[in-house]
Enzyme design. Structure first.
Site, short mmCIF file in Angstrom:
data_model
loop_
_atom_site.label_atom_id
_atom_site.label_comp_id
_atom_site.label_asym_id
_atom_site.label_seq_id
_atom_site.Cartn_x
_atom_site.Cartn_y
_atom_site.Cartn_z
N GLY A 181 0.78 -1.49 0.22
CA GLY A 181 -0.27 -0.30 0.30
C GLY A 181 1.18 1.48 0.43
O GLY A 181 0.36 2.45 0.49
N LEU B 248 -4.16 -6.98 -6.85
CA LEU B 248 -3.85 -8.22 -8.81
C LEU B 248 -5.05 -8.95 -9.19
O LEU B 248 -5.01 -9.72 -9.35
CB LEU B 248 -3.32 -8.62 -7.97
CG LEU B 248 -2.24 -8.23 -6.92
CD1 LEU B 248 -1.16 -8.76 -6.24
CD2 LEU B 248 -1.16 -7.30 -7.91
N HIS C 297 0.53 0.23 -13.68
CA HIS C 297 1.34 -0.34 -13.89
C HIS C 297 2.71 -0.17 -14.27
O HIS C 297 3.03 1.33 -14.21
CB HIS C 297 0.76 -1.09 -15.38
CG HIS C 297 1.28 -2.33 -15.29
ND1 HIS C 297 0.93 -3.43 -15.55
CD2 HIS C 297 2.61 -2.54 -16.53
CE1 HIS C 297 1.84 -4.29 -15.73
NE2 HIS C 297 2.68 -3.79 -16.32
N ASN D 132 -5.70 1.97 -13.76
CA ASN D 132 -4.81 1.78 -12.61
C ASN D 132 -3.19 3.10 -13.12
O ASN D 132 -3.05 3.11 -14.00
CB ASN D 132 -4.95 -0.21 -13.84
CG ASN D 132 -4.19 -0.44 -13.15
OD1 ASN D 132 -3.93 -0.82 -12.01
ND2 ASN D 132 -3.01 -1.53 -14.16
N GLU E 164 6.18 6.62 -8.92
CA GLU E 164 4.78 5.84 -9.14
C GLU E 164 4.07 6.38 -7.42
O GLU E 164 3.39 7.84 -8.23
CB GLU E 164 4.52 4.86 -8.82
CG GLU E 164 4.53 3.15 -9.54
CD GLU E 164 4.31 2.41 -9.10
OE1 GLU E 164 3.75 1.27 -9.91
OE2 GLU E 164 4.25 1.66 -7.90
N ASP F 6 -4.64 -4.50 -18.67
CA ASP F 6 -3.96 -3.13 -19.32
C ASP F 6 -3.64 -2.59 -20.13
O ASP F 6 -3.12 -2.72 -21.69
CB ASP F 6 -2.20 -4.14 -18.68
CG ASP F 6 -2.08 -4.24 -16.76
OD1 ASP F 6 -2.50 -3.48 -16.47
OD2 ASP F 6 -1.02 -5.43 -16.81
N ILE G 160 -10.16 -7.00 -12.37
CA ILE G 160 -11.41 -6.20 -11.92
C ILE G 160 -13.23 -6.52 -12.84
O ILE G 160 -13.60 -6.76 -13.79
CB ILE G 160 -12.00 -4.57 -11.94
CG1 ILE G 160 -10.70 -3.47 -11.29
CG2 ILE G 160 -12.91 -4.13 -11.60
CD1 ILE G 160 -10.79 -4.31 -9.93
N ASN H 64 1.41 3.42 -2.40
CA ASN H 64 0.81 3.95 -3.10
C ASN H 64 -0.65 4.83 -2.59
O ASN H 64 -0.61 5.47 -3.04
CB ASN H 64 0.40 3.26 -5.02
CG ASN H 64 1.57 3.57 -5.43
OD1 ASN H 64 1.50 4.55 -6.19
ND2 ASN H 64 2.40 2.40 -5.48
C1 GAR Z 1 2.63 -0.91 -7.68
O1 GAR Z 1 4.94 -0.83 -7.91
C2 GAR Z 1 2.15 -0.88 -8.87
O2 GAR Z 1 2.38 -0.81 -10.28
C3 GAR Z 1 1.99 -2.23 -8.84
O3 GAR Z 1 2.01 -3.39 -7.42
C4 GAR Z 1 2.52 -2.67 -6.88
C5 GAR Z 1 1.87 -2.23 -5.49
O4 GAR Z 1 2.54 -1.32 -4.91
N1 GAR Z 1 1.06 -3.29 -9.96
C6 GAR Z 1 0.50 -3.45 -10.98
O5 GAR Z 1 1.85 -4.19 -11.06
C7 GAR Z 1 -0.66 -4.06 -11.32
N2 GAR Z 1 -0.51 -5.46 -13.16
P1 GAR Z 1 2.00 -0.82 -3.55
O6 GAR Z 1 1.36 -1.38 -2.91
O7 GAR Z 1 3.19 -0.13 -2.49
O8 GAR Z 1 0.96 0.24 -4.14
#
Ligand code: GAR
Length: 194
Positions: A12, A84, A103, A101, A173, A144, A87, A14
């Site tokens: 989490g 993951l 990525h 989203n 991000e 995606d 949706i 982000n």
């Molecule tokens: C992030 O790097 C995001 O881009 C990725 O999961 C991570 C979550 O990090 N998303 C994907 O890979 C979607 N295909 P976080 O839990 O530290 O925010």
């Protein structure tokens, strides 16, 4: 005040960045966090911040109930921040043009089913890519593949590991995701190149 719903499955970071950004810039707040992992770090964030959360289970998922709960938040945006699962189409249809989203690569490269987190960074390193980055995009029924809103790039270094590359990607991000959300809400305080 805009209301945001976040879907997340992991640590989490982000989600943390989005919450903190909109504490400083009070045009939006996170009204609900939806998570599919009962032990995910993002739930600690929800509890500490006193943000309502919903834990969903693939076996017992009741899409209509989730949609009802989401609608009651009147979200301006639904934000997938490391969620993951794909949706369900019913949720996509219920919130047209409102789901985005992030990525951790430059789509259309290294996307699709099973491509998340370190799997993506592994694939980038194995493909000897010289650059990687992030893609923030609208969500449609195909993994995606929704319209791209913003991409930001970084170098892949010769001795990068999935972990070191992930760290660089996370920096991108955490900077861009809240700002893109703000931009989509229509009240940017900074000008960004999209
Ligand atoms: C992030 O790097 C995001 O881009 C990725 O999961 C991570 C979550 O990090 N998303 C994907 O890979 C979607 N295909 P976080 O839990 O530290 O925010």
């Amino acid at each position: 005040m805009h209301s945001l719903i976040i879907f997340a499955s992991g640590t989490g970071t982000n989600t943390r960045a989005i919450i903190d950004y909109f504490k400083r810039n009070a045009i939006a707040k996170v009204a609900l966090i939806v998570c599919n992992k009962p032990d995910a770090g993002v739930l600690d964030i929800a509890m500490n911040e006193e943000i309502p959360f919903l834990i969903v289970d693939k076996k017992t998922i009741h899409e209509t109930l989730i949609i009802d709960q989401m609608e009651s938040c009147k979200p301006s945006l639904v934000v997938l921040a490391g969620f993951l699962w794909k949706i369900p189409d019913s949720i996509i249809k219920a919130f047209p043009n409102k789901i985005i989203n992030i990525h951790p690569a430059l789509l259309p490269l290294h996307g699709g089913k099973g491509m998340y987190g370190h799997h993506v960074h592994n694939a980038v390193i194995n493909a000897k890519q010289q650059e990687s980055g992030i893609t923030i995009h609208h969500v449609n029924e195909v993994y995606d593949s929704g319209d791209i809103i913003l991409q930001a790039r970084c170098k892949v270094l010769e001795n990068d590991t999935p972990a070191s590359l992930a760290e660089r990607i996370h920096h991108l991000e955490h900077f861009y995701f809240p700002r893109v959300i703000e931009f989509l809400l229509g009240t940017p305080t900074v000008s960004i190149d999209v």
